[in-house]
Scaffold this motif. Sequence first.
Motif, mmCIF file in Angstrom:
data_model
loop_
_atom_site.group_PDB
_atom_site.id
_atom_site.type_symbol
_atom_site.label_atom_id
_atom_site.label_comp_id
_atom_site.label_asym_id
_atom_site.label_seq_id
_atom_site.Cartn_x
_atom_site.Cartn_y
_atom_site.Cartn_z
ATOM 1 N N GLY A 238 -62.618 37.978 -2.594
ATOM 2 C CA GLY A 238 -63.609 38.860 -3.189
ATOM 3 C C GLY A 238 -63.212 39.371 -4.553
ATOM 4 O O GLY A 238 -63.775 40.345 -5.052
ATOM 5 N N VAL A 239 -62.246 38.700 -5.187
ATOM 6 C CA VAL A 239 -61.723 39.109 -6.506
ATOM 7 C C VAL A 239 -61.198 40.542 -6.429
ATOM 8 O O VAL A 239 -61.342 41.349 -7.335
ATOM 9 N N PHE A 240 -60.593 40.861 -5.272
ATOM 10 C CA PHE A 240 -60.154 42.239 -5.013
ATOM 11 C C PHE A 240 -58.739 42.226 -4.459
ATOM 12 O O PHE A 240 -58.460 41.550 -3.464
ATOM 13 N N GLY A 241 -57.865 42.929 -5.138
ATOM 14 C CA GLY A 241 -56.485 42.978 -4.704
ATOM 15 C C GLY A 241 -55.712 41.751 -5.147
ATOM 16 O O GLY A 241 -56.251 40.822 -5.743
ATOM 17 N N PRO A 242 -54.418 41.735 -4.824
ATOM 18 C CA PRO A 242 -53.572 40.624 -5.260
ATOM 19 C C PRO A 242 -53.754 39.392 -4.384
ATOM 20 O O PRO A 242 -54.195 39.483 -3.237
ATOM 21 N N PRO A 243 -53.408 38.213 -4.911
ATOM 22 C CA PRO A 243 -53.458 37.005 -4.088
ATOM 23 C C PRO A 243 -52.343 37.017 -3.048
ATOM 24 O O PRO A 243 -51.334 37.716 -3.205
ATOM 25 N N ALA A 244 -52.504 36.222 -2.002
ATOM 26 C CA ALA A 244 -51.467 36.138 -0.969
ATOM 27 C C ALA A 244 -50.180 35.563 -1.531
ATOM 28 O O ALA A 244 -49.084 35.925 -1.104
ATOM 29 N N ASP A 245 -50.310 34.659 -2.515
ATOM 30 C CA ASP A 245 -49.138 33.996 -3.097
ATOM 31 C C ASP A 245 -49.230 34.080 -4.623
ATOM 32 O O ASP A 245 -49.732 33.159 -5.277
ATOM 33 N N PRO A 246 -48.738 35.162 -5.206
ATOM 34 C CA PRO A 246 -48.842 35.324 -6.671
ATOM 35 C C PRO A 246 -48.191 34.186 -7.454
ATOM 36 O O PRO A 246 -48.693 33.791 -8.501
ATOM 37 N N GLU A 247 -47.089 33.635 -6.947
ATOM 38 C CA GLU A 247 -46.417 32.559 -7.679
ATOM 39 C C GLU A 247 -47.297 31.313 -7.731
ATOM 40 O O GLU A 247 -47.275 30.578 -8.717
ATOM 41 N N ARG A 248 -48.073 31.065 -6.692
ATOM 42 C CA ARG A 248 -49.009 29.933 -6.714
ATOM 43 C C ARG A 248 -50.034 30.126 -7.826
ATOM 44 O O ARG A 248 -50.378 29.181 -8.538
ATOM 45 N N SER A 249 -50.510 31.361 -7.996
ATOM 46 C CA SER A 249 -51.472 31.649 -9.059
ATOM 47 C C SER A 249 -50.844 31.447 -10.429
ATOM 48 O O SER A 249 -51.456 30.875 -11.334
ATOM 49 N N ARG A 250 -49.616 31.909 -10.574
ATOM 50 C CA ARG A 250 -48.935 31.720 -11.858
ATOM 51 C C ARG A 250 -48.695 30.233 -12.132
ATOM 52 O O ARG A 250 -48.784 29.784 -13.282
#
Length: 295
Positions: free
Chosen positions: A27-39
């Motif tokens: 929902g574009v809300f809060g951090p992702p479960a795996d921030p390193e994957r996003s980076r």
Amino acid sequence: MSEHTANLGHATVNRIGFGAMQLAGPGVFGPPADPERSRAVLRHAAASGVNHIDTAQIYGPDVVNDLIREALHPYPEGLVLATKVGGARDAQGGWLPDGEPASLQAQVEENLRSLGVERLDLVNLRRFERDLPGADQPALADQLGALMELRDEGKIDMIGISNAHLDTVREAVDLAGVVCVQNAYSILDRTDDAIVDLCRAHGIAFVPFFPLGSAFLAGGGPKRLAADEHVGAVARKHGVTTSQVALAWLLAQYERMLLIPGTASVAHLDENLAVGEIVLDAEDLARLDKVAPAG
């Protein structure tokens, strides 16, 4: 300039960029479960030649801009970071208008801080006239005036307009010399054909969101594309997916149509970037013109 690049204001960018919204949590809300994957997705985008990334402080909020800074700062030369102002989030993640001039200026400052820059390359003013028809909104001239003050101060380079009606876009061109329009547009939703024509007449970039049709359509945009006989036939001819055909169709509509498909997957990112190699011929485009608009 090649067929793979186009002007975004005075900048030259690759026509397939990256929308970073999906790097936040559900929902574009809060951090992702795996921030390193996003980076990792962001680093892969930059390494693959993406030089137009679309973001906003309210994605998260306070999440996506931080991921971009952590992954890419100091930023590669020529990278255009586009952000938007005019909205806020409530405690449940709902989207709210927040477009008073003083608030817009505060939002610009937040984007500068979180992205770690002294000047924002592009700021899109997000209007709510389509979400909340008839509701009171700040005057467009006052909103653009606030952003133009920051442009004069050197905190903003370029200004765009988002989620706006034709008359609003016309006024924004006259008042602020906006360099792009960011509205919903796809092979399933051609409501803004007239705005695309206006952009073409003024040499302004058009940056479509919901490029595969809104997820809120009955059955979802990608599912409708997969079920469409015309899109399917063109996809089989080129050996690509129906979603790739829909993105290629957008590129074929206007030489300054700039795509910012979003994903949290490196593999899906590569699939989106490959769309630039799909060449739709006149027969393909004639067939795709038969696709029935959704809704």
